[in-house]
Design an enzyme around this catalytic site. Structure first.
Site, PDB file in Angstrom:
ATOM      1  N   GLY A 203     -10.801  15.243  -9.780  1.00  0.00           N
ATOM      2  CA  GLY A 203      -9.738  14.520 -10.475  1.00  0.00           C
ATOM      3  C   GLY A 203      -9.638  14.852 -11.957  1.00  0.00           C
ATOM      4  O   GLY A 203      -8.947  14.171 -12.704  1.00  0.00           O
TER       5      GLY A 203
ATOM      6  N   GLY B 219      -8.153  16.076  -2.897  1.00  0.00           N
ATOM      7  CA  GLY B 219      -7.795  14.719  -3.314  1.00  0.00           C
ATOM      8  C   GLY B 219      -6.339  14.661  -3.735  1.00  0.00           C
ATOM      9  O   GLY B 219      -5.428  14.604  -2.905  1.00  0.00           O
ATOM     10  N   GLY B 220      -6.116  14.694  -5.034  1.00  0.00           N
ATOM     11  CA  GLY B 220      -4.773  14.524  -5.599  1.00  0.00           C
ATOM     12  C   GLY B 220      -3.690  15.368  -4.935  1.00  0.00           C
ATOM     13  O   GLY B 220      -2.615  14.862  -4.604  1.00  0.00           O
TER      14      GLY B 220
ATOM     15  N   GLU C 229     -18.724  18.926  -3.592  1.00  0.00           N
ATOM     16  CA  GLU C 229     -17.744  18.436  -4.560  1.00  0.00           C
ATOM     17  C   GLU C 229     -18.442  18.180  -5.897  1.00  0.00           C
ATOM     18  O   GLU C 229     -18.999  17.097  -6.103  1.00  0.00           O
ATOM     19  CB  GLU C 229     -17.099  17.142  -4.055  1.00  0.00           C
ATOM     20  CG  GLU C 229     -16.360  17.300  -2.744  1.00  0.00           C
ATOM     21  CD  GLU C 229     -15.276  16.246  -2.570  1.00  0.00           C
ATOM     22  OE1 GLU C 229     -14.115  16.629  -2.412  1.00  0.00           O
ATOM     23  OE2 GLU C 229     -15.585  15.033  -2.616  1.00  0.00           O
TER      24      GLU C 229
ATOM     25  N   GLU D 151     -17.524   9.159  -5.159  1.00  0.00           N
ATOM     26  CA  GLU D 151     -16.997   7.861  -5.613  1.00  0.00           C
ATOM     27  C   GLU D 151     -17.729   6.716  -4.905  1.00  0.00           C
ATOM     28  O   GLU D 151     -17.940   5.653  -5.482  1.00  0.00           O
ATOM     29  CB  GLU D 151     -15.480   7.812  -5.386  1.00  0.00           C
ATOM     30  CG  GLU D 151     -14.764   8.710  -6.399  1.00  0.00           C
ATOM     31  CD  GLU D 151     -13.503   9.369  -5.884  1.00  0.00           C
ATOM     32  OE1 GLU D 151     -12.923   8.904  -4.885  1.00  0.00           O
ATOM     33  OE2 GLU D 151     -13.086  10.378  -6.489  1.00  0.00           O
TER      34      GLU D 151
ATOM     35  N   HIS E 123     -19.147  10.462  -0.256  1.00  0.00           N
ATOM     36  CA  HIS E 123     -18.272  10.889  -1.348  1.00  0.00           C
ATOM     37  C   HIS E 123     -18.851  10.410  -2.683  1.00  0.00           C
ATOM     38  O   HIS E 123     -19.398   9.310  -2.761  1.00  0.00           O
ATOM     39  CB  HIS E 123     -16.854  10.336  -1.137  1.00  0.00           C
ATOM     40  CG  HIS E 123     -15.872  11.007  -2.043  1.00  0.00           C
ATOM     41  ND1 HIS E 123     -15.751  10.672  -3.370  1.00  0.00           N
ATOM     42  CD2 HIS E 123     -15.019  12.033  -1.838  1.00  0.00           C
ATOM     43  CE1 HIS E 123     -14.846  11.459  -3.937  1.00  0.00           C
ATOM     44  NE2 HIS E 123     -14.378  12.296  -3.020  1.00  0.00           N
TER      45      HIS E 123
ATOM     46  N   ASN F  60      -8.204  13.950   1.396  1.00  0.00           N
ATOM     47  CA  ASN F  60      -8.785  12.625   1.197  1.00  0.00           C
ATOM     48  C   ASN F  60      -7.801  11.843   0.339  1.00  0.00           C
ATOM     49  O   ASN F  60      -7.667  12.101  -0.855  1.00  0.00           O
ATOM     50  CB  ASN F  60     -10.142  12.780   0.495  1.00  0.00           C
ATOM     51  CG  ASN F  60     -10.761  11.444   0.134  1.00  0.00           C
ATOM     52  OD1 ASN F  60     -10.269  10.389   0.539  1.00  0.00           O
ATOM     53  ND2 ASN F  60     -11.845  11.482  -0.620  1.00  0.00           N
ATOM     54  N   TRP F  61      -7.119  10.904   0.971  1.00  0.00           N
ATOM     55  CA  TRP F  61      -6.071  10.157   0.245  1.00  0.00           C
ATOM     56  C   TRP F  61      -6.652   9.088  -0.673  1.00  0.00           C
ATOM     57  O   TRP F  61      -5.922   8.474  -1.444  1.00  0.00           O
ATOM     58  CB  TRP F  61      -5.083   9.537   1.242  1.00  0.00           C
ATOM     59  CG  TRP F  61      -4.286  10.547   2.027  1.00  0.00           C
ATOM     60  CD1 TRP F  61      -4.318  11.917   1.894  1.00  0.00           C
ATOM     61  CD2 TRP F  61      -3.334  10.278   3.070  1.00  0.00           C
ATOM     62  NE1 TRP F  61      -3.454  12.502   2.785  1.00  0.00           N
ATOM     63  CE2 TRP F  61      -2.832  11.528   3.521  1.00  0.00           C
ATOM     64  CE3 TRP F  61      -2.861   9.108   3.673  1.00  0.00           C
ATOM     65  CZ2 TRP F  61      -1.879  11.629   4.541  1.00  0.00           C
ATOM     66  CZ3 TRP F  61      -1.907   9.209   4.692  1.00  0.00           C
ATOM     67  CH2 TRP F  61      -1.426  10.461   5.116  1.00  0.00           C
ATOM     68  N   LYS F  62      -7.934   8.837  -0.573  1.00  0.00           N
ATOM     69  CA  LYS F  62      -8.600   7.826  -1.415  1.00  0.00           C
ATOM     70  C   LYS F  62      -7.824   6.493  -1.355  1.00  0.00           C
ATOM     71  O   LYS F  62      -7.241   6.193  -0.329  1.00  0.00           O
ATOM     72  CB  LYS F  62      -8.756   8.361  -2.843  1.00  0.00           C
ATOM     73  CG  LYS F  62      -9.448   9.740  -2.852  1.00  0.00           C
ATOM     74  CD  LYS F  62      -9.881  10.203  -4.215  1.00  0.00           C
ATOM     75  CE  LYS F  62     -10.571  11.572  -4.099  1.00  0.00           C
ATOM     76  NZ  LYS F  62     -11.104  12.048  -5.362  1.00  0.00           N
TER      77      LYS F  62
ATOM     78  N   SER G 154     -10.399  19.194  -7.739  1.00  0.00           N
ATOM     79  CA  SER G 154      -9.209  19.771  -8.379  1.00  0.00           C
ATOM     80  C   SER G 154      -8.718  21.051  -7.710  1.00  0.00           C
ATOM     81  O   SER G 154      -8.270  21.989  -8.375  1.00  0.00           O
ATOM     82  CB  SER G 154      -9.459  20.004  -9.876  1.00  0.00           C
ATOM     83  OG  SER G 154      -9.705  18.773 -10.521  1.00  0.00           O
TER      84      SER G 154
HETATM   85  P1  13P Z   1      -9.290  15.962  -6.418  1.00  0.00           P
HETATM   86  O1  13P Z   1      -8.751  17.081  -5.578  1.00  0.00           O
HETATM   87  O2  13P Z   1      -8.266  14.955  -6.808  1.00  0.00           O
HETATM   88  O3  13P Z   1     -10.081  16.503  -7.595  1.00  0.00           O
HETATM   89  O4  13P Z   1     -10.347  15.161  -5.512  1.00  0.00           O
HETATM   90  C1  13P Z   1     -11.282  15.856  -4.795  1.00  0.00           C
HETATM   91  C2  13P Z   1     -11.989  14.898  -3.904  1.00  0.00           C
HETATM   92  O5  13P Z   1     -12.702  14.034  -4.371  1.00  0.00           O
HETATM   93  C3  13P Z   1     -11.758  15.000  -2.464  1.00  0.00           C
HETATM   94  O6  13P Z   1     -12.629  14.186  -1.756  1.00  0.00           O
END
Ligand code: 13P
Length: 252
Positions: free
Chosen positions: A175, A236-237, A169, A99, A97, A9-11, A215
């Site tokens: 993050g 994510g990251g 999640e 977020e 998600h 997920n590149w956000k 993470s």
């Molecule tokens: P991180 O891997 O950056 O913690 O993010 C996870 C995430 O929200 C994937 O959708």
């Protein structure tokens, strides 16, 4: 056998140029691998979807959107419909998600509508949920996750579940550099499978892919993925770096 998935997920990261470069690198790395029963998905921003989807076509990499509106079209400024996603070759969408829930006020009821629209459009849904730190500290994490899944998905008929992927999640792990321990992930994933089995059937629950997100990194992916109810990750990251993403794919 359940399908395993590593999804990035590149956000809100990577402009068009960076997105094209990243998918190209990921596709090149994935092409050389003998991925058994494992899918690799990337989810760029809306503006990059068309080009990323073109670059990924003909490679094993699949492309997902990070969100979608539930209406077909109309006066919904700033929104994107299922038809629009499909018109650029995207048939997978991440919904729910944390977020989106936290910063954009997306509720269980809204998400249930989005899920219905996606499925009605023959799209696949990666449905996210997870507890915040206070929930876990006060031992409410199972209740919170159960209600998110129930409210978002339990209105579906059993046959609709072939297009549902679950993504646990824990919000406190997103993050933050803090991951759920492999045991915490396994405990929750087993719980999720149990509530799905109780509602539908053991067979259906056994077939559902349940991803862990929060993470997840090259250094911890293998241990998390080794747990029997963890079928991959929503990353994510670490998905923003092709080498790290590759290492996580290799971990599976
Ligand atoms: P991180 O891997 O950056 O913690 O993010 C996870 C995430 O929200 C994937 O959708």
């Amino acid at each position: 056998m359940r399908t395993k998935i590593v999804a990035g997920n590149w956000k809100m990261n990577n402009d068009l140029d960076a997105s094209k470069k990243l998918v190209k690198k990921v596709a090149k790395k994935v092409k050389g691998k003998k991925l058994k029963n494992t899918r690799v998905i990337v989810a760029p921003t809306f503006v990059s979807l068309e080009r990323v989807s073109k670059k990924a076509s003909g490679t094993p990499v699949e492309v997902a959107a990070q969100n979608m509106h539930f209406e077909k079209s109309g006066a919904f400024t700033g929104e994107i419909s299922a038809d629009m996603l499909k018109s650029v070759g995207v048939e997978i969408v991440i919904l729910g998600h944390s977020e989106r829930r936290e910063y954009f006020g997306e509720t269980d009821a809204l998400l249930a509508k989005k899920v219905d629209t996606a499925l009605a459009n023959k799209m696949e849904v990666i449905f996210c949920f997870g507890e915040v730190l206070e929930d876990r500290k006060s031992d409410k994490h199972f209740d919170v996750v159960e209600s998110q899944i129930k409210n978002g998905l339990f209105h579906l008929e059993a046959k609709a579940w072939k297009n549902i992927v679950l993504a646990y999640e824990p919000v406190w792990a997103i993050g933050t550099g803090e991951t759920a321990s492999p045991e915490q992930a396994q405990e929750m994933h087993a719980f999720i499978r149990k509530i799905v089995a109780d509602k539908y059937s053991a067979e259906l629950a056994d077939d559902v892919t349940i991803l862990y997100g929060g993470s997840c990194k090259p250094g911890n992916a293998k241990e998390i993925f080794s747990k029997k109810d963890v079928d991959g990750g929503l990353i994510g990251g670490a998905a923003l770096n092709a080498d790290d993403f590759e290492a996580i794919i290799d971990a599976i």
